[in-house]
Design an enzyme around this catalytic site. Structure first.
Site, PDB file in Angstrom:
ATOM      1  N   GLY A 127      -8.556   1.175  -2.053  1.00 58.15           N
ATOM      2  CA  GLY A 127      -7.592   1.678  -0.929  1.00 58.15           C
ATOM      3  C   GLY A 127      -8.422   1.465   0.248  1.00 58.15           C
ATOM      4  O   GLY A 127      -7.786   1.586   1.531  1.00 58.15           O
ATOM      5  N   LEU A 146      -7.086  -1.861   2.569  1.00 56.99           N
ATOM      6  CA  LEU A 146      -5.549  -1.511   2.918  1.00 56.99           C
ATOM      7  C   LEU A 146      -5.566  -0.283   4.089  1.00 56.99           C
ATOM      8  O   LEU A 146      -4.777  -0.640   5.207  1.00 56.99           O
ATOM      9  CB  LEU A 146      -4.599  -1.190   1.812  1.00 56.99           C
ATOM     10  CG  LEU A 146      -3.069  -1.193   2.371  1.00 56.99           C
ATOM     11  CD1 LEU A 146      -2.920  -2.525   3.010  1.00 56.99           C
ATOM     12  CD2 LEU A 146      -2.308  -1.162   0.905  1.00 56.99           C
ATOM     13  N   GLU A 191       0.174  -6.992   0.167  1.00 56.66           N
ATOM     14  CA  GLU A 191      -1.135  -7.079  -0.530  1.00 56.66           C
ATOM     15  C   GLU A 191      -0.900  -7.511  -1.994  1.00 56.66           C
ATOM     16  O   GLU A 191       0.102  -6.863  -2.537  1.00 56.66           O
ATOM     17  CB  GLU A 191      -1.761  -5.771  -0.271  1.00 56.66           C
ATOM     18  CG  GLU A 191      -2.978  -5.564   0.571  1.00 56.66           C
ATOM     19  CD  GLU A 191      -4.205  -6.681   0.299  1.00 56.66           C
ATOM     20  OE1 GLU A 191      -4.126  -7.413  -0.556  1.00 56.66           O
ATOM     21  OE2 GLU A 191      -5.263  -6.215   0.851  1.00 56.66           O
ATOM     22  N   PHE A 246      -9.305  -5.653 -15.492  1.00 59.58           N
ATOM     23  CA  PHE A 246      -9.777  -6.682 -14.591  1.00 59.58           C
ATOM     24  C   PHE A 246      -8.918  -7.740 -14.393  1.00 59.58           C
ATOM     25  O   PHE A 246      -8.566  -8.544 -15.246  1.00 59.58           O
ATOM     26  CB  PHE A 246     -11.299  -7.217 -15.207  1.00 59.58           C
ATOM     27  CG  PHE A 246     -12.159  -7.784 -14.289  1.00 59.58           C
ATOM     28  CD1 PHE A 246     -11.256  -8.998 -13.543  1.00 59.58           C
ATOM     29  CD2 PHE A 246     -13.378  -7.596 -14.213  1.00 59.58           C
ATOM     30  CE1 PHE A 246     -12.270  -9.844 -12.405  1.00 59.58           C
ATOM     31  CE2 PHE A 246     -14.425  -8.419 -13.290  1.00 59.58           C
ATOM     32  CZ  PHE A 246     -13.595  -9.314 -12.451  1.00 59.58           C
ATOM     33  N   ASP A 261      -6.835  -1.098  -4.759  1.00 58.85           N
ATOM     34  CA  ASP A 261      -7.900  -0.404  -5.741  1.00 58.85           C
ATOM     35  C   ASP A 261      -8.491   0.735  -5.129  1.00 58.85           C
ATOM     36  O   ASP A 261      -7.774   1.606  -5.238  1.00 58.85           O
ATOM     37  CB  ASP A 261      -8.928  -1.780  -5.995  1.00 58.85           C
ATOM     38  CG  ASP A 261      -9.627  -1.626  -7.190  1.00 58.85           C
ATOM     39  OD1 ASP A 261     -10.053  -0.296  -7.648  1.00 58.85           O
ATOM     40  OD2 ASP A 261     -10.635  -2.768  -7.602  1.00 58.85           O
TER      41      ASP A 261
HETATM   42  C1  PRP Z   1      -9.092  -7.689  -3.284  1.00 63.11           C
HETATM   43  C2  PRP Z   1      -7.478  -7.531  -3.030  1.00 63.11           C
HETATM   44  C3  PRP Z   1      -7.368  -6.329  -1.860  1.00 63.11           C
HETATM   45  C4  PRP Z   1      -8.575  -5.743  -2.173  1.00 63.11           C
HETATM   46  C5  PRP Z   1      -8.200  -4.476  -2.723  1.00 63.11           C
HETATM   47  O1  PRP Z   1      -9.390  -8.516  -2.191  1.00 63.11           O
HETATM   48  O2  PRP Z   1      -6.680  -8.835  -2.672  1.00 63.11           O
HETATM   49  O3  PRP Z   1      -7.234  -6.979  -0.653  1.00 63.11           O
HETATM   50  O4  PRP Z   1      -9.671  -6.374  -2.945  1.00 63.11           O
HETATM   51  O5  PRP Z   1      -9.458  -3.537  -2.957  1.00 63.11           O
HETATM   52  P1  PRP Z   1      -9.666  -2.219  -2.332  1.00 63.11           P
HETATM   53  O6  PRP Z   1      -8.365  -1.180  -2.323  1.00 63.11           O
HETATM   54  O7  PRP Z   1     -10.780  -1.569  -3.175  1.00 63.11           O
HETATM   55  O8  PRP Z   1     -10.194  -2.166  -1.019  1.00 63.11           O
HETATM   56  P2  PRP Z   1     -10.982  -9.439  -2.119  1.00 63.11           P
HETATM   57  O9  PRP Z   1     -11.637  -8.569  -1.031  1.00 63.11           O
HETATM   58  O10 PRP Z   1     -11.244  -9.581  -3.312  1.00 63.11           O
HETATM   59  O11 PRP Z   1     -10.393 -10.921  -1.546  1.00 63.11           O
HETATM   60  P3  PRP Z   1      -9.136 -11.773  -1.761  1.00 63.11           P
HETATM   61  O12 PRP Z   1      -7.948 -11.429  -1.437  1.00 63.11           O
HETATM   62  O13 PRP Z   1      -9.339 -13.069  -1.318  1.00 63.11           O
HETATM   63  O14 PRP Z   1      -9.280 -11.992  -3.517  1.00 63.11           O
END
Ligand code: PRP
Length: 190
Positions: A115, A118, A109, A163, A113
């Protein structure tokens, strides 16, 4: 032509060189750990790296080349967990091509953020009965965590809620092709 206008980048958090050095270290650690875990089994059952699209595309590409054991690679996309979305709404948008049953799986990953994503991916893959399941994240935005997720390998632990963009991470699909990670300026956020 620059990828970002100078006033869109607040500050560079991790340079290209810092990222490359850390990816190399992670690759060496993962290589050593799988050697110890698998021994000669590695030839018959190579681990599978699962890159989470789209953010982890670049990290996955660099990391697998820093891991010096036989491996296979596959990709998965899950739906975004935005502020307006309940965690229960996360679902698989693009599933793996390979089966992970009885395989040694390394989820890759770009960032953790809250979590939720994941945690969802781990639960989904554990239900498919892999031989082992590990996680590797480049960025750990620890102060934002809402659910606890076991992390085996972490590139950089962040102490602030930046950010972040670059090295695969986007804002409105832009900046993924920066070769460094930066804090986006409020001026760039619409
Ligand atoms: C982002 C990042 C992680 C996720 C983390 O993906 O790549 O997969 O957010 O966030 P969390 O821990 O709050 O769940 P995003 O959904 O933005 O898609 P991307 O991978 O296409 O950028």
């Amino acid at each position: 032509m620059p990828i970002a206008k100078p006033d869109e980048i607040d500050k560079v958090l991790y340079t290209h060189e810092q990222i490359q050095d850390r990816v190399k270290e992670l690759g060496q650690q993962i290589t050593s750990d799988y050697h110890k875990l698998l021994g000669n089994e590695i030839w018959d059952r190579p681990p599978i790296a699962v890159g989470m699209l789209r953010g982890a595309l670049i990290f996955t590409a660099d990391l697998i080349r820093a891991i010096e054991i036989p491996m296979t690679i596959d990709f998965m996309t899950v739906s975004s967990y935005g502020n307006q979305t309940e965690p229960g709404a996360i679902k698989v948008l693009k599933d793996l091509t390979e089966s992970v049953a009885h395989r040694h799986v390394l989820i890759v990953e770009d960032i953790i953020d809250t979590g939720h994503q994941l945690a969802y991916v781990r639960k989904t893959l554990l239900a498919r009965e892999p031989a082992s399941l590990k996680t590797c994240v480049l960025l750990d935005k620890a102060p934002r965590r809402e659910v606890s997720v076991p992390l085996d390998y972490v590139g950089f632990k962040m102490d602030k809620d930046y950010f972040v963009v670059g090295y695969g991470l986007d804002y409105a699909e832009r900046y993924r092709n920066l070769n460094y990670v930066a804090n986006l300026s409020p001026k760039a956020i619409k």
